[in-house]
Every structure is written in structure tokens, then in C-alpha cells.
Design a protein around this motif. Structure first.
Motif, PDB file in Angstrom:
ATOM      1  N   VAL A  15       0.858  -1.288   0.108  1.00  0.00           N
ATOM      2  CA  VAL A  15      -0.016  -0.073   0.013  1.00  0.00           C
ATOM      3  C   VAL A  15       0.794   1.330  -0.014  1.00  0.00           C
ATOM      4  N   GLU A  16       2.142   1.155   0.802  1.00  0.00           N
ATOM      5  CA  GLU A  16       2.960   2.448   0.909  1.00  0.00           C
ATOM      6  C   GLU A  16       3.662   2.733  -0.468  1.00  0.00           C
ATOM      7  N   ASP A  17       3.812   1.435  -1.181  1.00  0.00           N
ATOM      8  CA  ASP A  17       4.245   1.652  -2.638  1.00  0.00           C
ATOM      9  C   ASP A  17       3.287   2.324  -3.700  1.00  0.00           C
ATOM     10  N   LEU A  18       2.092   1.686  -3.284  1.00  0.00           N
ATOM     11  CA  LEU A  18       0.832   2.464  -4.242  1.00  0.00           C
ATOM     12  C   LEU A  18       0.891   4.014  -3.851  1.00  0.00           C
ATOM     13  N   GLN A  19       0.826   4.313  -2.705  1.00  0.00           N
ATOM     14  CA  GLN A  19       0.734   5.813  -2.289  1.00  0.00           C
ATOM     15  C   GLN A  19       1.720   6.536  -2.797  1.00  0.00           C
ATOM     16  N   SER A  20       2.958   6.191  -2.737  1.00  0.00           N
ATOM     17  CA  SER A  20       4.252   6.688  -3.463  1.00  0.00           C
ATOM     18  C   SER A  20       3.944   6.850  -4.729  1.00  0.00           C
ATOM     19  N   TRP A  21       3.592   5.946  -5.599  1.00  0.00           N
ATOM     20  CA  TRP A  21       3.244   6.324  -6.853  1.00  0.00           C
ATOM     21  C   TRP A  21       2.234   7.423  -7.131  1.00  0.00           C
ATOM     22  N   ILE A  22       1.208   7.358  -6.297  1.00  0.00           N
ATOM     23  CA  ILE A  22       0.326   8.285  -6.456  1.00  0.00           C
ATOM     24  C   ILE A  22       0.699   9.656  -6.122  1.00  0.00           C
ATOM     25  N   ASP A  23       1.309   9.783  -5.072  1.00  0.00           N
ATOM     26  CA  ASP A  23       2.070  10.990  -4.634  1.00  0.00           C
ATOM     27  C   ASP A  23       3.006  11.627  -5.741  1.00  0.00           C
ATOM     28  N   ASP A  24       3.725  10.637  -6.591  1.00  0.00           N
ATOM     29  CA  ASP A  24       4.610  11.000  -7.785  1.00  0.00           C
ATOM     30  C   ASP A  24       3.744  11.672  -8.793  1.00  0.00           C
ATOM     31  N   ARG A  25       2.414  10.898  -9.089  1.00  0.00           N
ATOM     32  CA  ARG A  25       1.940  11.324 -10.156  1.00  0.00           C
ATOM     33  C   ARG A  25       0.953  12.689 -10.083  1.00  0.00           C
ATOM     34  N   MET A  26       0.650  12.757  -8.759  1.00  0.00           N
ATOM     35  CA  MET A  26       0.245  14.209  -8.115  1.00  0.00           C
ATOM     36  C   MET A  26       0.998  15.391  -8.495  1.00  0.00           C
ATOM     37  N   ALA A  27       2.231  14.948  -8.067  1.00  0.00           N
ATOM     38  CA  ALA A  27       3.210  15.856  -8.092  1.00  0.00           C
ATOM     39  C   ALA A  27       3.754  16.356  -9.719  1.00  0.00           C
ATOM     40  N   ASP A  28       3.724  15.527 -10.252  1.00  0.00           N
ATOM     41  CA  ASP A  28       4.064  15.630 -11.846  1.00  0.00           C
ATOM     42  C   ASP A  28       2.852  16.509 -12.391  1.00  0.00           C
ATOM     43  N   ARG A  29       1.625  16.198 -12.151  1.00  0.00           N
ATOM     44  CA  ARG A  29       0.388  16.835 -12.784  1.00  0.00           C
ATOM     45  C   ARG A  29       0.362  18.356 -12.163  1.00  0.00           C
ATOM     46  N   ARG A  30       0.949  18.657 -10.877  1.00  0.00           N
ATOM     47  CA  ARG A  30       1.086  19.896 -10.223  1.00  0.00           C
ATOM     48  C   ARG A  30       1.862  20.782 -11.077  1.00  0.00           C
ATOM     49  N   ALA A  31       3.082  20.176 -11.388  1.00  0.00           N
ATOM     50  CA  ALA A  31       4.397  20.635 -11.842  1.00  0.00           C
ATOM     51  C   ALA A  31       4.036  21.059 -13.533  1.00  0.00           C
ATOM     52  N   SER A  32       3.278  20.078 -14.086  1.00  0.00           N
ATOM     53  CA  SER A  32       3.061  20.543 -15.495  1.00  0.00           C
ATOM     54  C   SER A  32       1.732  21.341 -15.658  1.00  0.00           C
ATOM     55  N   GLY A  33       1.233  21.899 -14.589  1.00  0.00           N
ATOM     56  CA  GLY A  33      -0.196  22.590 -14.821  1.00  0.00           C
ATOM     57  C   GLY A  33      -1.377  22.075 -15.202  1.00  0.00           C
ATOM     58  N   ARG A  34      -1.305  20.501 -14.950  1.00  0.00           N
ATOM     59  CA  ARG A  34      -2.351  20.008 -15.328  1.00  0.00           C
ATOM     60  C   ARG A  34      -3.651  19.766 -14.150  1.00  0.00           C
ATOM     61  N   PRO A  35      -4.837  19.534 -14.384  1.00  0.00           N
ATOM     62  CA  PRO A  35      -5.701  19.409 -13.066  1.00  0.00           C
ATOM     63  C   PRO A  35      -5.034  18.510 -12.137  1.00  0.00           C
ATOM     64  N   ILE A  36      -5.384  18.878 -10.932  1.00  0.00           N
ATOM     65  CA  ILE A  36      -4.651  17.898  -9.738  1.00  0.00           C
ATOM     66  C   ILE A  36      -5.827  16.821  -9.615  1.00  0.00           C
ATOM     67  N   GLU A  37      -5.523  15.949 -10.251  1.00  0.00           N
ATOM     68  CA  GLU A  37      -6.597  14.505 -10.140  1.00  0.00           C
ATOM     69  C   GLU A  37      -5.893  13.364 -10.472  1.00  0.00           C
ATOM     70  N   GLN A  38      -6.244  12.202  -9.616  1.00  0.00           N
ATOM     71  CA  GLN A  38      -5.474  10.763 -10.075  1.00  0.00           C
ATOM     72  C   GLN A  38      -6.438  10.250 -11.140  1.00  0.00           C
ATOM     73  N   ILE A  39      -5.709   9.899 -12.033  1.00  0.00           N
ATOM     74  CA  ILE A  39      -6.742   9.023 -13.162  1.00  0.00           C
ATOM     75  C   ILE A  39      -5.893   7.650 -13.360  1.00  0.00           C
ATOM     76  N   HIS A  40      -6.661   6.767 -13.593  1.00  0.00           N
ATOM     77  CA  HIS A  40      -6.112   5.363 -14.012  1.00  0.00           C
ATOM     78  C   HIS A  40      -6.898   4.975 -15.077  1.00  0.00           C
ATOM     79  N   THR A  41      -6.208   4.801 -16.237  1.00  0.00           N
ATOM     80  CA  THR A  41      -6.594   4.313 -17.547  1.00  0.00           C
ATOM     81  C   THR A  41      -6.790   2.802 -17.529  1.00  0.00           C
ATOM     82  N   THR A  42      -7.952   2.410 -18.173  1.00  0.00           N
ATOM     83  CA  THR A  42      -8.206   1.123 -18.351  1.00  0.00           C
ATOM     84  C   THR A  42      -8.794   1.041 -19.804  1.00  0.00           C
ATOM     85  N   ARG A  43      -8.888  -0.296 -20.284  1.00  0.00           N
ATOM     86  CA  ARG A  43      -9.313  -0.433 -21.681  1.00  0.00           C
ATOM     87  C   ARG A  43     -11.017  -0.471 -21.665  1.00  0.00           C
ATOM     88  N   MET A  44     -11.564  -1.400 -20.975  1.00  0.00           N
ATOM     89  CA  MET A  44     -12.991  -1.256 -20.842  1.00  0.00           C
ATOM     90  C   MET A  44     -13.718  -0.296 -20.307  1.00  0.00           C
TER      91      MET A  44
END
Length: 144
Positions: A15-44
Motif C-alpha cells: 500500500v505504501e508503494d501505491l501511495q508513493s506512486w500516487i504522490d509522484d503522479r500528483m506532483a507531476d500533474r501539479r508541476a505540469s499545470g494539469r488538473p490535480i486529479e488521479q486518473i487510472h486508464t483502463t481498456r474497458m
């Protein structure tokens, strides 16, 4: 009644690994000026959208065990760069630990009925830093 989704969390060891991944993705979005939201893309794309958006969560299977969930905020149709239709699952970035529930491997995602979903773990004051193995033992004893 809410309908949930269950999915394997490929690549996360805890769970800690998942939280770290989420934190990194949110920081990337913040730094790039994209909306601050967590998105997981799936096929269906879920056909039972209304039920999922009526309080549903995405339950993550980590290392063969459901351990955590995230509330689903939205489901958005998107088209990938390859022209294939996909679904962006917009998630609340807060992880809610659940009672461990073993799951066999499966592909994609599945619906998860409310009655089959693992319960949320109670959070005892000061219990946040307990190692996973000790947390499991305390859970089995009914102490958390």
C-alpha cells in the motif's frame, strides 16, 4: 446501492508503494499545470456507470490480496493515441485500507458487489505507522 470495481495493482509491492506512486503522479500533474486529479486508464468502459458513480470505489489487489480502496469520482471515455477507446477512472487520491481479502489473479477489472467488498479497517489512533505484518496479526485478533 453502490457498485464497486476490483482491479489488480500491477507493479506495487505494498500500500505504501501505491501511495508513493500516487504522490509522484500528483506532483507531476501539479508541476505540469494539469488538473490535480488521479486518473487510472483502463481498456474497458463500465456499462453500469450510474451504479459505479453512486458511491463506488476501486478496490486494489496488491500481491494477491485486496488491501485498499479509492473512491471513484468519475468515469470518462477517452481515445488513446493508438485510436482505441479507453476509460479514465478518476479516483480520490486518498487510500482507505481494507480488511485483507485474498484474490486469485484475473485480467482487466471486475464488478464487486457491496456485499462482497471487504470492510474498511478501523484506524486506531497512532496505528498508521504499524508494519504490515503486525497490522495483519492485530486484524486477525480483532484489535483493529
Amino acid at each position: 446501492m453502490a457498485l464497486h470495481i476490483i482491479k489488480l495493482c500491477v507493479g506495487a509491492d505494498s500500500v505504501e508503494d501505491l501511495q508513493s506512486w500516487i504522490d509522484d503522479r500528483m506532483a507531476d500533474r501539479r508541476a505540469s499545470g494539469r488538473p490535480i486529479e488521479q486518473i487510472h486508464t483502463t481498456r474497458m468502459f463500465p456499462r453500469r456507470t450510474d451504479e459505479v458513480l453512486d458511491g463506488g470505489s476501486l478496490y486494489w489487489v496488491i500481491k494477491g490480496v485486496v488491501q485498499v480502496r479509492q473512491r471513484i469520482a468519475d468515469l470518462r471515455p477517452v481515445k488513446g493515441a493508438d485510436g482505441i477507446d479507453r476509460c479514465d477512472i478518476v479516483l480520490d487520491p486518498v487510500l482507505v485500507r481494507t480488511a485483507p481479502q485474498p484474490r486469485r489473479p484475473f485480467q482487466g477489472w471486475r464488478y464487486l458487489q457491496e456485499k462482497d467488498a471487504p470492510r474498511d479497517l478501523r484506524t486506531a489512533e497512532g496505528a498508521e505507522g504499524i508494519p504490515a505484518e503486525m497490522r495483519q496479526e492485530l486484524l486477525e485478533l480483532g484489535l483493529i
